[in-house]
Design a protein around this motif. Structure first.
Motif, PDB file in Angstrom:
ATOM      1  N   THR A 168       7.159  10.561  -1.812  1.00  8.18           N
ATOM      2  CA  THR A 168       5.814  10.365  -1.272  1.00  8.18           C
ATOM      3  C   THR A 168       5.280  11.668  -0.693  1.00  8.18           C
TER       4      THR A 168
ATOM      5  N   ASP B  92       0.638  10.738   2.745  1.00 15.80           N
ATOM      6  CA  ASP B  92       0.898   9.302   2.606  1.00 15.80           C
ATOM      7  C   ASP B  92       2.074   8.873   3.477  1.00 15.80           C
TER       8      ASP B  92
ATOM      9  N   GLU C 277       0.823  -1.213   0.000  1.00 18.50           N
ATOM     10  CA  GLU C 277       0.000   0.000   0.000  1.00 18.50           C
ATOM     11  C   GLU C 277       0.858   1.264   0.000  1.00 18.50           C
ATOM     12  N   PHE C 278       2.025   1.190   0.668  1.00 18.21           N
ATOM     13  CA  PHE C 278       2.924   2.342   0.765  1.00 18.21           C
ATOM     14  C   PHE C 278       4.308   1.894   0.281  1.00 18.21           C
TER      15      PHE C 278
ATOM     16  N   ARG D 215       0.550   8.594   6.926  1.00 15.34           N
ATOM     17  CA  ARG D 215      -0.349   7.439   6.998  1.00 15.34           C
ATOM     18  C   ARG D 215       0.434   6.132   7.026  1.00 15.34           C
ATOM     19  N   GLY D 216       1.489   6.063   6.194  1.00  9.97           N
ATOM     20  CA  GLY D 216       2.273   4.833   6.136  1.00  9.97           C
ATOM     21  C   GLY D 216       2.926   4.499   7.468  1.00  9.97           C
TER      22      GLY D 216
END
Length: 350
Positions: A287, A291, A263-264, A294-295
């Motif tokens: 990135t 993100d 996802e990341f 969030r990662g």
């Protein structure tokens, strides 16, 4: 300069019982961010720590109270090791707030002792905006008690902190209008400083005329978040490894990185974009800030089940760990909000 007060770690430790050099070594090993205030009868000063390193210092000493800054100040303060008649206090500050202060340590006075009896703060700010001053304004009560510091970049008010009668200093750019209004009503004295060695407007325009290869905006967003998440991860790592054994946190965190790399992408160990080791984040990706945040938050979240499997019978360990993570997130909530990161962590453990 009026320095902000951080969260008290230790206060008024006597050097008769405290080894200054050993204390500094301990703070380095812990990845400490904040200040050490050192005071002796003839010397006093402050060491500034960022992620376990001395990043700057300021000191005054001798009969003439000579002011020192940078490496010279740090060496002078560390040279006081072994003297028994001093006091040491330690305050924790997030790296991004510490950076605001250290950026302005090398300064020169522009106006001193301006009083609201003769000077309107709004008029002063207007003049400094026209002059495009980069520096800060110290605000004191009329009986010379510190109230706060307002920081300027190119004449624009960009940050401030106030000094309450007790507790840590309160930072907040959004509070600037209220602070200006309060100061105007109550009356105050202002000292205005310019950062020494600043670039003039003309020089800046000449530099801007040369084409430069700028890093992608998304990468810049993420880099602004690195000091915040570096502090969060090092705090959690210190707590977990202190309660278990060295390497426990990193093992669980790296396992989560592999799980979340689909996802990341930047979290994939084989991408070479992100690493966390010895309390330090290294990032070379593009990135976006959101993100990036969030990662790392997802990695923290998914690390919990791995740690729970390691200690299935120790329910108190998991409860305390969650409390530590929540505390770290809340501590940096204001800074993340300014950078556009959602600071509602209520569903973090759900």
């Amino acid at each position: 300069m009026i320095f902000p007060r951080g969260e008290v770690v230790h206060k008024n430790l006597s050097t008769a019982y405290t080894d200054l050099s050993a204390l500094v070594s301990t703070l380095k090993s812990e990845g400490f961010s904040g200040t050490i205030e050192i005071e002796f009868p003839q010397h006093k000063g402050t060491l500034f720590f960022g992620s376990g390193e001395i990043v700057d210092a300021e000191a005054r000493g001798g009969a003439e109270a000579k002011k020192l800054a940078g490496q010279e100040a740090a060496q002078a303060l560390l040279g006081l090791t072994g003297q028994k008649n001093g006091m040491v206090s330690i305050y924790r500050l997030p790296p991004e707030r510490l950076a605001i202060v250290t950026k302005n340590l090398q300064n020169e006075i522009v106006f001193k002792g301006l009083s609201t009896d003769f000077t309107r703060l709004e008029g002063l700010l207007h003049k400094l905006r026209e002059d495009k001053l980069t520096g800060f304004i110290e605000v004191l009560t009329k009986d010379n008690q510190p109230m706060g510091v307002l920081f300027l970049e190119e004449g624009e008010s960009v940050e401030m902190y106030t000094l309450p009668e007790s507790g840590p200093s309160v930072f907040g750019r959004k509070s600037i209008p209220i602070f200006v209004e309060t100061v105007t009503k109550q009356g105050a004295v202002f000292d205005v400083y310019r950062i020494r060695g600043g670039v003039s407007k003309k020089e800046k325009e000449e530099v801007l005329a040369v084409p430069l290869t700028s890093p992608p905006p998304k990468a810049e967003e993420s880099k602004e978040l690195i000091p915040i998440f570096q502090d969060i991860l090092s705090r959690v790592e210190k707590w977990v490894d202190g309660a278990t054994q060295r390497g426990t946190f990193l093992k669980a965190f790296n396992r989560s990185r592999m799980e979340k790399s689909g996802e990341f992408f930047f979290l994939d160990p084989f991408s070479g974009e992100f690493s966390y080791q010895d309390g330090t984040i290294r990032f070379a990706g593009e990135t976006s800030g959101k993100d990036f945040a969030r990662g790392i938050l997802e990695c923290l979240r998914s690390s919990l089940p791995h740690l729970e499997k390691e200690f299935p019978k120790n329910r108190m360990f998991l409860l305390k760990l969650r409390a530590e993570i929540e505390s770290s997130l809340e501590y940096h909530g204001g800074a993340m909000k300014i950078l556009g990161i959602d600071t509602d962590f209520s569903s973090f453990f759900q």
